[in-house]
Design a protein around this motif. Structure first.
Motif, PDB file in Angstrom:
ATOM      1  N   ALA A 266     -44.523   2.817   9.958  1.00  0.00           N
ATOM      2  CA  ALA A 266     -45.532   1.498  10.252  1.00  0.00           C
ATOM      3  C   ALA A 266     -45.343   0.473   9.041  1.00  0.00           C
ATOM      4  O   ALA A 266     -45.599  -0.589   9.391  1.00  0.00           O
ATOM      5  CB  ALA A 266     -47.004   2.074  10.705  1.00  0.00           C
ATOM      6  N   THR A 267     -45.335   1.008   7.857  1.00  0.00           N
ATOM      7  CA  THR A 267     -45.419   0.119   6.672  1.00  0.00           C
ATOM      8  C   THR A 267     -44.106  -0.263   6.147  1.00  0.00           C
ATOM      9  O   THR A 267     -44.010  -1.369   5.544  1.00  0.00           O
ATOM     10  CB  THR A 267     -46.263   0.860   5.748  1.00  0.00           C
ATOM     11  N   GLN A 268     -43.008   0.482   6.349  1.00  0.00           N
ATOM     12  CA  GLN A 268     -41.757   0.127   5.764  1.00  0.00           C
ATOM     13  C   GLN A 268     -40.734  -0.120   6.812  1.00  0.00           C
ATOM     14  O   GLN A 268     -39.832  -0.925   6.359  1.00  0.00           O
ATOM     15  CB  GLN A 268     -41.666   1.398   4.928  1.00  0.00           C
ATOM     16  N   TRP A 269     -40.596   0.594   7.810  1.00  0.00           N
ATOM     17  CA  TRP A 269     -39.249   0.347   8.732  1.00  0.00           C
ATOM     18  C   TRP A 269     -39.595  -0.711   9.648  1.00  0.00           C
ATOM     19  O   TRP A 269     -38.583  -1.629   9.804  1.00  0.00           O
ATOM     20  CB  TRP A 269     -39.394   1.699   9.468  1.00  0.00           C
ATOM     21  N   ARG A 270     -40.820  -0.877  10.369  1.00  0.00           N
ATOM     22  CA  ARG A 270     -40.928  -1.618  11.460  1.00  0.00           C
ATOM     23  C   ARG A 270     -41.051  -3.049  10.776  1.00  0.00           C
ATOM     24  O   ARG A 270     -40.545  -3.827  11.554  1.00  0.00           O
ATOM     25  CB  ARG A 270     -42.048  -1.332  12.376  1.00  0.00           C
ATOM     26  N   PRO A 271     -42.026  -3.361   9.986  1.00  0.00           N
ATOM     27  CA  PRO A 271     -42.130  -4.860   9.449  1.00  0.00           C
ATOM     28  C   PRO A 271     -41.060  -5.554   9.391  1.00  0.00           C
ATOM     29  O   PRO A 271     -39.966  -5.173   8.729  1.00  0.00           O
ATOM     30  CB  PRO A 271     -43.112  -4.392   8.383  1.00  0.00           C
ATOM     31  N   CYS A 272     -41.123  -6.705   9.930  1.00  0.00           N
ATOM     32  CA  CYS A 272     -39.892  -7.904   9.876  1.00  0.00           C
ATOM     33  C   CYS A 272     -40.739  -9.307   9.900  1.00  0.00           C
ATOM     34  O   CYS A 272     -41.777  -9.179  10.398  1.00  0.00           O
ATOM     35  CB  CYS A 272     -38.831  -7.708  10.406  1.00  0.00           C
ATOM     36  N   LEU A 273     -39.927 -10.105   9.708  1.00  0.00           N
ATOM     37  CA  LEU A 273     -40.330 -11.550   9.989  1.00  0.00           C
ATOM     38  C   LEU A 273     -38.873 -12.059  10.562  1.00  0.00           C
ATOM     39  O   LEU A 273     -37.796 -12.204  10.138  1.00  0.00           O
ATOM     40  CB  LEU A 273     -40.553 -12.191   8.853  1.00  0.00           C
ATOM     41  N   ARG A 274     -39.169 -12.531  11.798  1.00  0.00           N
ATOM     42  CA  ARG A 274     -38.062 -13.270  12.851  1.00  0.00           C
ATOM     43  C   ARG A 274     -38.273 -14.777  12.683  1.00  0.00           C
ATOM     44  O   ARG A 274     -39.493 -15.157  13.118  1.00  0.00           O
ATOM     45  CB  ARG A 274     -38.025 -12.490  14.237  1.00  0.00           C
ATOM     46  N   VAL A 275     -37.372 -15.364  12.584  1.00  0.00           N
ATOM     47  CA  VAL A 275     -37.508 -16.880  12.404  1.00  0.00           C
ATOM     48  C   VAL A 275     -36.542 -17.148  13.953  1.00  0.00           C
ATOM     49  O   VAL A 275     -35.261 -16.999  13.993  1.00  0.00           O
ATOM     50  CB  VAL A 275     -36.795 -17.549  11.461  1.00  0.00           C
ATOM     51  N   GLU A 276     -37.189 -17.682  15.055  1.00  0.00           N
ATOM     52  CA  GLU A 276     -36.662 -17.958  16.264  1.00  0.00           C
ATOM     53  C   GLU A 276     -36.643 -19.404  16.466  1.00  0.00           C
ATOM     54  O   GLU A 276     -36.724 -20.212  15.837  1.00  0.00           O
ATOM     55  CB  GLU A 276     -37.259 -17.285  17.240  1.00  0.00           C
ATOM     56  N   GLY A 277     -35.923 -19.618  17.585  1.00  0.00           N
ATOM     57  CA  GLY A 277     -35.560 -21.218  17.647  1.00  0.00           C
ATOM     58  C   GLY A 277     -36.878 -22.192  18.002  1.00  0.00           C
ATOM     59  O   GLY A 277     -36.878 -23.341  17.510  1.00  0.00           O
ATOM     60  N   ASP A 278     -38.002 -21.454  18.219  1.00  0.00           N
ATOM     61  CA  ASP A 278     -39.335 -22.368  18.326  1.00  0.00           C
ATOM     62  C   ASP A 278     -40.207 -21.764  17.728  1.00  0.00           C
ATOM     63  O   ASP A 278     -41.681 -22.443  17.777  1.00  0.00           O
ATOM     64  CB  ASP A 278     -39.625 -22.355  20.041  1.00  0.00           C
ATOM     65  N   GLY A 279     -40.112 -20.728  16.917  1.00  0.00           N
ATOM     66  CA  GLY A 279     -41.549 -20.330  15.833  1.00  0.00           C
ATOM     67  C   GLY A 279     -41.018 -19.113  15.205  1.00  0.00           C
ATOM     68  O   GLY A 279     -39.787 -18.744  15.055  1.00  0.00           O
ATOM     69  N   PHE A 280     -41.940 -18.542  14.511  1.00  0.00           N
ATOM     70  CA  PHE A 280     -42.086 -17.429  13.778  1.00  0.00           C
ATOM     71  C   PHE A 280     -42.540 -16.305  14.666  1.00  0.00           C
ATOM     72  O   PHE A 280     -43.534 -16.115  15.349  1.00  0.00           O
ATOM     73  CB  PHE A 280     -42.949 -17.360  12.557  1.00  0.00           C
ATOM     74  N   GLU A 281     -42.280 -14.988  14.273  1.00  0.00           N
ATOM     75  CA  GLU A 281     -42.640 -13.807  14.855  1.00  0.00           C
ATOM     76  C   GLU A 281     -42.727 -12.892  13.926  1.00  0.00           C
ATOM     77  O   GLU A 281     -41.931 -12.571  13.243  1.00  0.00           O
ATOM     78  CB  GLU A 281     -41.761 -13.133  16.015  1.00  0.00           C
ATOM     79  N   LEU A 282     -44.123 -12.488  13.332  1.00  0.00           N
ATOM     80  CA  LEU A 282     -44.467 -11.664  12.061  1.00  0.00           C
ATOM     81  C   LEU A 282     -44.453 -10.179  12.924  1.00  0.00           C
ATOM     82  O   LEU A 282     -45.591  -9.966  13.595  1.00  0.00           O
ATOM     83  CB  LEU A 282     -45.642 -12.316  11.407  1.00  0.00           C
ATOM     84  N   VAL A 283     -43.539  -9.307  12.751  1.00  0.00           N
ATOM     85  CA  VAL A 283     -43.684  -7.927  13.060  1.00  0.00           C
ATOM     86  C   VAL A 283     -44.373  -7.346  11.993  1.00  0.00           C
ATOM     87  O   VAL A 283     -43.732  -6.780  11.142  1.00  0.00           O
ATOM     88  CB  VAL A 283     -42.384  -7.590  13.454  1.00  0.00           C
ATOM     89  N   ASN A 284     -45.596  -6.940  12.022  1.00  0.00           N
ATOM     90  CA  ASN A 284     -46.281  -6.072  11.144  1.00  0.00           C
ATOM     91  C   ASN A 284     -46.555  -4.609  11.538  1.00  0.00           C
ATOM     92  O   ASN A 284     -45.838  -4.116  12.791  1.00  0.00           O
ATOM     93  CB  ASN A 284     -47.696  -6.636  10.750  1.00  0.00           C
ATOM     94  N   GLY A 285     -46.984  -3.845  10.902  1.00  0.00           N
ATOM     95  CA  GLY A 285     -47.061  -2.387  11.269  1.00  0.00           C
ATOM     96  C   GLY A 285     -47.838  -1.986  12.684  1.00  0.00           C
ATOM     97  O   GLY A 285     -47.018  -1.473  13.377  1.00  0.00           O
ATOM     98  N   LEU A 286     -49.123  -2.661  12.849  1.00  0.00           N
ATOM     99  CA  LEU A 286     -49.674  -2.315  14.063  1.00  0.00           C
ATOM    100  C   LEU A 286     -49.818  -3.439  14.887  1.00  0.00           C
ATOM    101  O   LEU A 286     -50.194  -3.097  16.006  1.00  0.00           O
ATOM    102  CB  LEU A 286     -51.163  -1.672  13.429  1.00  0.00           C
ATOM    103  N   ARG A 287     -49.778  -4.561  14.397  1.00  0.00           N
ATOM    104  CA  ARG A 287     -50.109  -5.876  14.884  1.00  0.00           C
ATOM    105  C   ARG A 287     -49.000  -6.611  14.808  1.00  0.00           C
ATOM    106  O   ARG A 287     -48.551  -7.103  13.652  1.00  0.00           O
ATOM    107  CB  ARG A 287     -51.424  -6.363  14.733  1.00  0.00           C
ATOM    108  N   ASP A 288     -48.492  -7.695  15.911  1.00  0.00           N
ATOM    109  CA  ASP A 288     -47.390  -8.576  15.874  1.00  0.00           C
ATOM    110  C   ASP A 288     -48.022 -10.090  16.305  1.00  0.00           C
ATOM    111  O   ASP A 288     -49.139 -10.061  16.931  1.00  0.00           O
ATOM    112  CB  ASP A 288     -46.510  -8.356  16.880  1.00  0.00           C
ATOM    113  N   HIS A 289     -47.608 -11.037  15.578  1.00  0.00           N
ATOM    114  CA  HIS A 289     -48.169 -12.503  15.498  1.00  0.00           C
ATOM    115  C   HIS A 289     -46.926 -13.305  16.171  1.00  0.00           C
ATOM    116  O   HIS A 289     -45.946 -13.376  15.493  1.00  0.00           O
ATOM    117  CB  HIS A 289     -48.868 -12.950  14.459  1.00  0.00           C
TER     118      HIS A 289
END
Length: 218
Positions: free
Chosen positions: A77-100
């Motif tokens: 949850a804290t090391q493997w899964r989190p990342c930040l995706r830059v897409e064509g129309d915005g950011f996707e913040l993939v955190n441990g338990l909650r994504d934005h």
């Protein structure tokens, strides 16, 4: 002119072209140490269980398994899964338990310091998995070791010195993506940030915690 009167056949519009362009532009940024740390913990947990089982101690295996499962879930949850995706129309913040999901037209600022923070609609959203800055010790060592090959200025031994090369990092690309989006036409959105809980990860965490409590109480 006759050329302007000729009928030119336009290719049929492809409704999937825009999503495809966005998918091609999408890029995922992760911390360099996150996944190696998680993999090391998992290998250590598996090795521990194997060693206890090979030693003929089933009771020790049963006692250690819940704690190792909980540790494995934590690093996932804290090391493997989190990342930040830059897409064509915005950011996707993939955190441990909650994504934005943050559209570019809602972003007010992007802070790239020791952590990457996206400010949108009056709130701050911290990315757990964005690349971390390079270590100051490592950067300083590279500058010192490269001192004698720099072309500007002179060393006491009459050797040329040059300025260090500019290296573009993932953190630079994250900030640049938003700057480029501001310069271009932003894709319209509903002007809101979408936050979702990752239920499977939360469920696994609850199971791991209950397993540890059962092992302690029984």
């Amino acid at each position: 002119m006759k050329a302007s009167e000729e009928n030119v056949q336009q290719p049929p519009a492809d409704s999937s072209a825009s999503p495809q362009r966005s998918a091609r532009r999408a890029r995922t940024h992760r911390s360099a140490s996150g996944r190696p740390v998680a993999a090391t913990v998992w290998v250590g947990a598996a090795g521990t269980l194997y060693w206890l089982a090979a030693s003929g101690e089933p009771g020790a295996v049963a006692d250690a398994a819940p704690w190792l499962a909980l540790a494995s879930w934590v690093v996932y949850a804290t090391q493997w899964r989190p990342c930040l995706r830059v897409e064509g129309d915005g950011f996707e913040l993939v955190n441990g338990l909650r994504d934005h999901r943050i559209p570019f037209d809602t972003v007010e600022d992007v802070e790239v310091r020791f952590a990457v923070t996206v400010r949108a609609v009056g709130k701050k959203y911290l990315s757990w998995g964005a690349p971390t800055p390079p270590g100051s010790f490592g950067s300083g060592f590279e500058h010192v070791s490269d001192l004698k090959s720099r072309p500007q200025g002179m060393l006491p031994s009459n050797e040329r010195i040059r300025q260090p090369e500019v290296v573009t990092t993932g953190r630079d690309e994250i900030a640049k993506a938003w700057q480029d989006a501001r310069a271009a036409d932003l894709a319209p959105s509903n002007g809101t940030v979408t936050s979702t809980w990752n239920r499977p990860v939360i469920l696994l965490g609850v199971v791991a915690v209950l397993w540890v409590l059962a092992a302690v109480l029984i």
